[in-house]
Design a protein around this motif. Structure first.
Motif, PDB file in Angstrom:
ATOM      1  N   MET A  98       1.065  -0.973  -0.258  1.00 16.60           N
ATOM      2  CA  MET A  98      -0.079   0.119  -0.234  1.00 16.60           C
ATOM      3  C   MET A  98       1.287   1.385  -0.220  1.00 16.60           C
ATOM      4  O   MET A  98       0.533   2.009  -0.574  1.00 16.60           O
ATOM      5  CB  MET A  98      -0.898   0.196   1.201  1.00 16.60           C
ATOM      6  N   SER A 130      -6.666  -4.163  -3.338  1.00 18.63           N
ATOM      7  CA  SER A 130      -6.978  -2.598  -3.563  1.00 18.63           C
ATOM      8  C   SER A 130      -5.652  -2.172  -3.995  1.00 18.63           C
ATOM      9  O   SER A 130      -5.270  -1.710  -5.034  1.00 18.63           O
ATOM     10  CB  SER A 130      -7.209  -1.395  -2.341  1.00 18.63           C
ATOM     11  N   SER A 131      -4.223  -2.777  -3.349  1.00 17.97           N
ATOM     12  CA  SER A 131      -3.150  -1.948  -3.796  1.00 17.97           C
ATOM     13  C   SER A 131      -2.771  -2.483  -4.307  1.00 17.97           C
ATOM     14  O   SER A 131      -1.683  -1.701  -5.376  1.00 17.97           O
ATOM     15  CB  SER A 131      -2.405  -2.845  -2.496  1.00 17.97           C
ATOM     16  N   TYR A 133      -4.192  -3.473  -7.237  1.00 15.17           N
ATOM     17  CA  TYR A 133      -5.207  -2.425  -8.518  1.00 15.17           C
ATOM     18  C   TYR A 133      -4.545  -0.880  -8.429  1.00 15.17           C
ATOM     19  O   TYR A 133      -3.852  -0.578  -9.341  1.00 15.17           O
ATOM     20  CB  TYR A 133      -6.496  -3.099  -7.862  1.00 15.17           C
ATOM     21  N   MET A 134      -4.356  -0.640  -7.452  1.00 16.11           N
ATOM     22  CA  MET A 134      -4.088   1.105  -7.833  1.00 16.11           C
ATOM     23  C   MET A 134      -2.683   1.043  -7.600  1.00 16.11           C
ATOM     24  O   MET A 134      -1.895   2.148  -8.763  1.00 16.11           O
ATOM     25  CB  MET A 134      -4.069   1.755  -6.045  1.00 16.11           C
TER      26      MET A 134
END
Lengths: 497, 497
Positions: A98, A130-131, A133-134
């Motif tokens: 992240m 999410s990490s 993906y982003m």
């Protein structure tokens, strides 16, 4: 350590074990929701995630869901020991990702291990997805993820080379190439242990369609026997749990519709590696409503697949195909299975677009093995259909998978309620929307009702007269037909110009 | 629509309603885990999130947790209607934020609304928090988040101006400035409705400490009455639910230890706005083990607070303080409360470092109102302690909050089991670690046992002789003292050089 009285909750949670404790007990002892505790008794221990209950439990009680009380082998009212424990090591690496740092091989290994051991909560898994993906994933990260997904899952051990495989990125209705490609390839003496998915949002997955003709759920051992016997199979991948970590990641990717590229690549390639594939052809359909919209996206994915498979010594080729409209005539498990039978039996009802696509695809795969010269594969594939060898092999596979090898296309009777969709005017079909076709087929009952679906008389590029039938919808109940009518009032599946 | 038989599950989930359905029913009807369904009966309906149960339910059953069956007012065995429904609108905006796009005011409004209406799953909330953490938030986004957290929560309506407030970023043991600052400010005729937190990882929060002397849980209406009567209060913010959306975001930030700056700023400023604060002083302690480590971080946060509060017309000032070692002598609810009483009663046992810090902080807040010239505030604050006005006001506040206004410091008796920590050699204390002091105090029983804690005879910078007492640990059980001994074997709270 606390001593609490067990209260049996007769429900499973389906993932990481959960225990429920009283709110004021939690507050007094500084235990928070979503934290972990180790629950133990004389003979077993387990780590579970804490849920806080405001009123339903006494302060000296702990609510145990099925996973927990079964593993601990305890009964209502027994006393268990409860000790708060820290987070698993991999949460640090998720946090690192992240913070936009690249993860080392060993760190990804730990994450995958903790996923498989069910040590991570959904909240932590989502943070990881999410990490990815982003912040994206590097090739090294994707390679490590692929490797450890394979290492921590089941594996098919056929002790043979080459092993051929095929993957399609998907999004095209009726696109049943696997059920033709596998028999052709196996009829030439190659080994092709093909695992396929069930439908998620489409009217039918390959596994749903094959299930009309044979069983698709087998253990790894059964699968090995089938493939050794007939050279190939067409089964549901979900039944053999080749990539347990991947399944758990998909579980949280699905509700958010999040598909981090690195995870998608790892997921696909890991499944190929798990069956031991050495030569794989990738079908990348592009179209307005396919998963890939532009040629640039397909080219990008082609490069990514090439780099990743190269790291595992896998030979691969890709085919970029037209995914703008449905392939074949039948849409829905039974109707698609019937198309495949017609095609392999050389019946004139066999859809020509499907035949063209699948022989091209199969040809490329055959050439990839080095046994056939470039440019000759398609002809070889066509020959195997024309001389009946592919049909014969398909019946062998059906029989090996417990189906009826004497099945004929006319034995497959679509739903008894029908609705004809007719052209409103004369002209050329300039658009046949995959998404609307899928919606109609699902409203008709697909994939749960195999007999439901659509049969296309016309497709993209065809000319129609006013009032001419474009397709028939089949269903097993009037209510389903009513649902289709409602959809057709709101949206049009074809454009005639 | 499906009709299913209710099965009552006697447990609440504590968040978004959850229903459990049979796995094969879900598969047949294409319902996936974490998707939403609307459950209805004759007289009510509710949207819930689907959990899949492999074995525990029949295909015609649905498991309803407490929130669901209570709202629907149904009993075991009754039939409910189940219809899959789409995701709430705000999931699109969460996805947009993940794609690094800035969110519009209206989009943040919808997210906050859906959070308060409990329409978002934990998985979706985590995705939102992760996106804010990884992609950051613009001032406009933070401003909108602050605004809608305030709008959707409760509000104190005192119909008065100015309203003063104070916030400390935290991380320093024993730092009980609020309980001195509030009485000084209120004794000068200002209104200061102070809400504070309980301890999360520290030995005591202000709310835990004040609770030793009076009640701290009140409704908004009760709070308004108290503040109207005595000008100020010191209460637990959690009891009045001023910012429901914020609480739900914190619930998922906590297990991941994720603190996106924009969300932290919004959370703090929203709580000030909810009590109607017009003038706020921010205490930003820096130190190796404080929340802010470097002066640069404090300066950055100062600027962010300035921009955000400015958008709401709030006057503010910040004070960057030394957070490298504990403040005051008592650590733990009762011991800290005793320090405060000593200080306000002008007893020589009142800790001088706390007095210095709090009068400086209070002075800045007083100057901020414009009623006192720059540089005069600290003297005014000291005067209010010296002339007994602050003590008198504190007793009024204690009485208004249902406590005993005749309480004396000597009525506060710390834990009966003690352990003296003595200097191992002669020298100067060059380090007094907040984190180890906190650990010892928690092992002694803080904050659950108010009488537990530490009393410091020496602090950073003091000289000690060999064998001289540095601090005494107090506990209410021998086991707690044993736990402290274990910690002291592993780590040292002081460095003597």
């Amino acid at each position: 350590m606390f001593k609490l009285r067990a209260r049996i909750i007769d429900l499973e949670t389906g993932s990481l074990p959960i225990v429920t404790i009283n709110e004021s007990f939690a507050k007094k002892n500084d235990i928070h929701g979503m934290e972990r505790v180790e629950i133990s008794c004389d003979h077993a221990k387990i780590v579970a995630v804490v849920n806080i209950s405001e009123k339903m439990l006494n302060e000296d009680e702990i609510g145990l869901f099925e996973e927990t009380w079964k593993k601990l082998k305890i009964k209502e009212g027994e006393i268990v020991n409860v000790v708060p424990v820290g987070k698993p090591e991999s949460t640090k690496y998720i946090r690192k990702k992240m913070d936009r740092e690249e993860l080392f091989d060993e760190e990804i290994k730990q994450i995958v291990k903790d996923i498989v051991d069910e040590k991570l909560t959904d909240v932590e898994l989502v943070a990881f997805v999410s990490s990815a993906y982003m912040n994206g994933m590097t090739l090294a990260e994707t390679t490590a993820l692929t490797k450890y997904i394979v290492e921590t899952g089941g594996k098919l051990n056929l002790k043979k080379k080459p092993i051929l495989d095929k993957h399609c990125i998907g999004g095209v209705a009726g696109n049943r190439t696997t059920m033709v490609l596998v028999p052709i390839v196996a009829s030439l003496g190659f080994t092709i242990p093909k695992t396929s998915s069930r439908s998620i949002t489409s009217p039918a997955g390959t596994a749903d369609t094959m299930e009309v003709l044979a069983n698709v759920s087998f253990s790894i051992e059964e699968l090995q026997d089938i493939v050794k016997k007939v050279g190939g199979c067409i089964v549901w991948g979900g039944a053999i749990n080749l990539a347990a970590a991947d399944d758990k990641l998909i579980k949280v990717r699905h509700p958010l519709s999040l598909d981090p590229e690195g995870m998608m690549l790892a997921s696909i390639v890991a499944k190929k590696l798990a069956v031991g594939a050495t030569h794989v052809i990738f079908d990348l359909p592009i179209g307005e409503e396919a998963k890939l919209k532009y040629i640039g996206e397909a080219r990008h994915l082609e490069r990514e697949f090439k780099s990743l498979t190269n790291n595992f010594g896998m030979k691969m080729d890709t085919v970029i195909t037209d995914g703008s409209s449905p392939i074949g005539r039948g849409i829905g498990p039974l109707l698609e299975a019937r198309d495949v039978l017609w095609l392999l039996r050389k019946d004139k009802k066999g859809p020509n677009d499907l035949k063209e696509k699948v022989t091209m695809l199969t040809g490329k795969l055959l050439e990839l093995t080095g046994k056939y010269a470039p440019g000759t594969g398609k002809t070889i594939a066509e020959k195997q259909i024309n001389n009946g060898a592919a049909y014969k092999k398909f019946m062998e596979i059906i029989e090996a998978q417990g189906g009826n090898p004497k099945i004929k296309p006319e034995d497959l009777i679509p739903g008894k309620y029908t609705l004809d969709y007719k052209a409103e005017k004369r002209g050329e079909i300039t658009n046949m929307k995959n998404s609307v076709i899928s919606k109609i087929a699902r409203a008709a009952g697909c994939p749960a009702t195999p007999e439901a679906g659509i049969y296309l008389y016309k497709n993209y590029g065809d000319n129609v007269k006013e009032g001419e039938k474009v397709f028939t919808v089949y269903a097993q109940s009037e209510r389903n037909i009513d649902n289709v009518v409602k959809i057709l009032k709101e949206m049009s599946p074809v454009t005639i110009e």
